[in-house]
Write a protein that holds these residues in place. Structure first.
Motif, PDB file in Angstrom:
ATOM      1  N   GLN A  25      19.433  44.963  34.252  1.00 47.03           N
ATOM      2  CA  GLN A  25      18.118  45.256  34.837  1.00 47.03           C
ATOM      3  C   GLN A  25      18.189  45.547  36.332  1.00 47.03           C
ATOM      4  N   GLY A  26      19.398  45.615  36.888  1.00 41.36           N
ATOM      5  CA  GLY A  26      19.518  46.051  38.270  1.00 41.36           C
ATOM      6  C   GLY A  26      20.020  45.041  39.271  1.00 41.36           C
ATOM      7  N   ALA A  27      20.449  43.860  38.841  1.00 47.39           N
ATOM      8  CA  ALA A  27      21.009  42.888  39.787  1.00 47.39           C
ATOM      9  C   ALA A  27      22.243  43.466  40.467  1.00 47.39           C
ATOM     10  N   VAL A  28      22.436  43.115  41.734  1.00 45.51           N
ATOM     11  CA  VAL A  28      23.611  43.578  42.487  1.00 45.51           C
ATOM     12  C   VAL A  28      24.644  42.481  42.662  1.00 45.51           C
ATOM     13  N   GLY A  29      24.271  41.224  42.344  1.00 42.66           N
ATOM     14  CA  GLY A  29      25.206  40.144  42.591  1.00 42.66           C
ATOM     15  C   GLY A  29      24.880  38.890  41.802  1.00 42.66           C
ATOM     16  N   PHE A  30      25.826  37.969  41.864  1.00 40.27           N
ATOM     17  CA  PHE A  30      25.704  36.624  41.299  1.00 40.27           C
ATOM     18  C   PHE A  30      26.018  35.662  42.423  1.00 40.27           C
ATOM     19  N   GLU A  43      33.686  26.255  35.228  1.00 34.83           N
ATOM     20  CA  GLU A  43      32.400  26.875  34.904  1.00 34.83           C
ATOM     21  C   GLU A  43      32.090  28.015  35.863  1.00 34.83           C
ATOM     22  N   VAL A  44      32.280  27.750  37.154  1.00 31.98           N
ATOM     23  CA  VAL A  44      32.018  28.782  38.150  1.00 31.98           C
ATOM     24  C   VAL A  44      32.902  29.998  37.900  1.00 31.98           C
ATOM     25  N   ALA A  45      34.186  29.755  37.657  1.00 29.50           N
ATOM     26  CA  ALA A  45      35.124  30.871  37.443  1.00 29.50           C
ATOM     27  C   ALA A  45      34.730  31.710  36.234  1.00 29.50           C
ATOM     28  N   ALA A  46      34.249  31.071  35.163  1.00 35.34           N
ATOM     29  CA  ALA A  46      33.844  31.819  33.973  1.00 35.34           C
ATOM     30  C   ALA A  46      32.665  32.730  34.276  1.00 35.34           C
ATOM     31  N   LEU A  47      31.715  32.239  35.047  1.00 39.99           N
ATOM     32  CA  LEU A  47      30.554  33.056  35.400  1.00 39.99           C
ATOM     33  C   LEU A  47      30.915  34.155  36.397  1.00 39.99           C
ATOM     34  N   VAL A  48      31.821  33.853  37.315  1.00 38.81           N
ATOM     35  CA  VAL A  48      32.290  34.880  38.254  1.00 38.81           C
ATOM     36  C   VAL A  48      32.988  36.005  37.500  1.00 38.81           C
ATOM     37  N   ALA A  49      33.763  35.653  36.488  1.00 37.34           N
ATOM     38  CA  ALA A  49      34.429  36.679  35.672  1.00 37.34           C
ATOM     39  C   ALA A  49      33.400  37.564  34.973  1.00 37.34           C
ATOM     40  N   THR A  50      32.322  36.962  34.476  1.00 37.22           N
ATOM     41  CA  THR A  50      31.258  37.754  33.856  1.00 37.22           C
ATOM     42  C   THR A  50      30.595  38.665  34.884  1.00 37.22           C
ATOM     43  N   ALA A  51      30.358  38.134  36.081  1.00 36.71           N
ATOM     44  CA  ALA A  51      29.784  38.952  37.152  1.00 36.71           C
ATOM     45  C   ALA A  51      30.680  40.146  37.460  1.00 36.71           C
ATOM     46  N   ALA A  52      31.985  39.899  37.511  1.00 40.06           N
ATOM     47  CA  ALA A  52      32.925  40.981  37.795  1.00 40.06           C
ATOM     48  C   ALA A  52      32.887  42.040  36.701  1.00 40.06           C
ATOM     49  N   GLU A  53      32.796  41.613  35.446  1.00 40.92           N
ATOM     50  CA  GLU A  53      32.692  42.566  34.338  1.00 40.92           C
ATOM     51  C   GLU A  53      31.497  43.492  34.518  1.00 40.92           C
ATOM     52  N   TRP A  67      20.039  30.358  43.931  1.00 41.03           N
ATOM     53  CA  TRP A  67      18.637  30.314  43.514  1.00 41.03           C
ATOM     54  C   TRP A  67      18.043  31.711  43.421  1.00 41.03           C
ATOM     55  N   SER A  68      17.411  32.009  42.320  1.00 40.58           N
ATOM     56  CA  SER A  68      16.634  33.235  42.141  1.00 40.58           C
ATOM     57  C   SER A  68      15.407  32.879  41.310  1.00 40.58           C
ATOM     58  N   HIS A 111      23.096  30.912  40.282  1.00 35.42           N
ATOM     59  CA  HIS A 111      23.754  30.005  39.339  1.00 35.42           C
ATOM     60  C   HIS A 111      22.868  28.797  39.007  1.00 35.42           C
ATOM     61  N   CYS A 112      22.220  28.202  40.019  1.00 35.66           N
ATOM     62  CA  CYS A 112      21.333  27.067  39.739  1.00 35.66           C
ATOM     63  C   CYS A 112      20.245  27.474  38.754  1.00 35.66           C
TER      64      CYS A 112
END
Length: 511
Positions: free
Chosen positions: A173-178, A194-204, A92-93, A140-141
């Protein structure tokens, strides 16, 4: 501004032994660590005689992004020695926003006091002028709501790309994490792919992946494997949020979990924990996730057939534990006098069973009900805290010294409880090691190189505390009590707590 913290014992955040000396600050940075007795001229002196001088504490897991805007003085945090809060946890953000009504409903249990005048991280950050620092993650939510509402299905390729694009924009814009919160709808509807795809984007994007895993009970090890697999596939740094085992049947499972995590050698992996045997979350987590699909819980409760299905699911769920679930906060309504009472006590008062009273409370208060759940073993808490890779984190969000409701004491006492109860009184950790878990360890997980240490060139986020008297005063029965024993806090060289009293300084920044 030149400040000298003199006469104290320095704990530098690395776990090294205490050493006497003076910490010299000019502007926002530490310029020198001087031996005792070396004269300092033309400086404002903070006398730390008999006390510890340590780096300011870094809380890896908070929900301060839903409270700090309305409570920028952060009194509950300064009293603990916290200078940096990491928010956007558990999926949640408060950004990005494309469907404000659904996001407000999903986060209502956190009691946000926002005006919601932004739509992205930059807009949100521009509204803040806090006394402490804030590091922001993207939930993610929230991404799912922005892309596809509260739908209980897999995203389309277009919807997944939308989530990934919004995640990249927040990183820019300055996020440090997902973060994910895989027990919370709509995040709970996501498959591992789905989670893995977003985690891969976060890692990029170079982001940390923080996760409230899918199961903290009997399925703990399987849920850990899901998180590890996603991080491994995407090359992400992984933080397991508030590691624990929930439910009496699962007491002792943390031993296997820690052994399992220690064997992982191909993922940059860490975890955190809070020093309490109770969790705190929304009452809707007791419900089957299908009951929340589409944001239509209240409509389902108004339908006799659907209400019956939900009640039957609650009666079959051993995790309800009505004796252990205590109402913490809720908006005005029929059960507002029930704060601090267990589900069992309220049910007995109304002459109904636990399942029925849960539904009555939810429908009477727009499903915006937070609870404290006494569901963990003290032995397990101690085992996790004793592990050298465990960072201390609060999972709190209350910034004020006083207020309504019956919140979890971790909001007010997490860090002093570790220093006092677990380090000083029980000897589970040494003082330097306890401070390492609150400073350099979490700073390293975030990739911060100029915080979490006392060394020349580091940002002067500093705390002065009395190791003999530091105490968490907040209790489950009487939570609104600030910790004591912290006398001074500096954020970027500016005093935000002086002689145990908050100042009006607001030097906090996005980190």
């Amino acid at each position: 501004m030149r400040v000298a913290l003199t006469g104290g014992l320095i704990v530098d955040g690395t776990g090294a032994d205490l050493v006497p000396g003076t910490v010299l600050v000019e502007g926002e940075r530490i310029t020198a660590v001087l031996p005792p007795g070396e004269p300092v001229v033309e400086a404002d002196v903070i006398d730390a005689t008999g006390n510890i001088v340590a780096p300011g504490f870094v809380d890896l897991h908070s929900h301060a992004d839903f409270s700090l805007g309305a409570s920028p003085a952060a009194e509950s945090q300064l009293a603990q020695g916290v200078t940096t809060l990491v928010a956007g946890n558990c999926g949640w953000s408060p950004f990005p926003i494309t469907d404000l009504e659904t996001l407000r409903a999903g986060t209502a249990f956190l009691g946000p006091k926002h005006d919601w005048t932004w739509n992205d991280l930059a807009g949100f950050a521009a509204t803040l002028r806090p006394a402490v620092n804030l590091a922001l993650q993207v939930g993610h939510c929230t991404l799912r709501i922005a892309a596809m509402g509260s739908a209980r299905r897999a995203p389309s390729p277009t919807e997944l790309r939308t989530m990934q694009d919004l995640l990249r924009a927040a990183a820019d814009q300055g996020a440090v994490g997902f973060s994910t919160g895989l027990i919370y709808a709509p995040g709970a509807y996501a498959a591992s792919e789905e989670v893995a795809a977003l985690v891969a984007t976060a890692a990029e994007c170079g982001l940390l992946y923080s996760t409230h895993i899918r199961n903290e009970g009997a399925g703990l090890l399987t849920a850990l494997d899901e998180a590890i697999a996603a991080a491994r596939a995407g090359g992400a740094r992984l933080e397991i949020s508030h590691l624990k085992a929930v439910g009496k049947a699962n007491y002792g499972l943390v031993d296997a979990a820690l052994e399992h995590l220690d064997q992982v050698d191909d993922v940059d992996l860490g975890w955190d924990a809070y020093p309490y045997t109770a969790t705190s979350t929304t009452l809707t987590t007791r419900l089957p996730t299908w009951a929340l699909a589409g944001g239509e819980l209240l409509d389902r409760l108004a339908d006799p057939a659907e209400r019956g299905r939900i009640a039957d699911a609650l009666r079959a769920d051993v995790l309800l534990s009505p004796d252990s679930v205590v109402i913490a906060s809720l908006p005005p309504g029929r059960y507002e006098d029930s704060r601090g009472l267990s589900v069992t006590e309220i049910a007995q008062r109304d002459g109904v069973d636990a399942a029925e009273i849960v539904l009555r409370i939810l429908e009477s208060h727009q499903a915006a009900v937070s609870v404290v759940n006494h569901a963990m073993s003290e032995d397990d808490v101690t085992t996790v805290l004793a592990h050298p890779r465990t960072a201390v984190a609060s999972d709190g969000w209350i910034m004020d010294a006083t207020g309504p409701g019956h919140p979890h004491p971790r909001n007010f006492g997490t860090f002093p409880r570790v220093l006092g109860h677990y380090a000083r009184d029980r000897g589970i950790l040494t003082l330097p090691e306890a401070i390492r878990r609150m400073t350099s360890l979490p700073a390293t997980r975030l990739g911060l190189t100029d915080r979490g240490h006392i060394k020349p060139g580091a940002i002067a986020d500093l705390v002065v505390l009395d190791p003999h008297t530091i105490t968490d005063n907040s209790t489950y029965d009487d939570p609104w009590q600030l910790s004591t024993g912290v006398t001074h806090v500096l954020v970027a060289g500016q005093p935000t707590l002086a002689n145990a009293a908050p100042t009006d300084a607001r030097p906090g920044r996005m980190v």
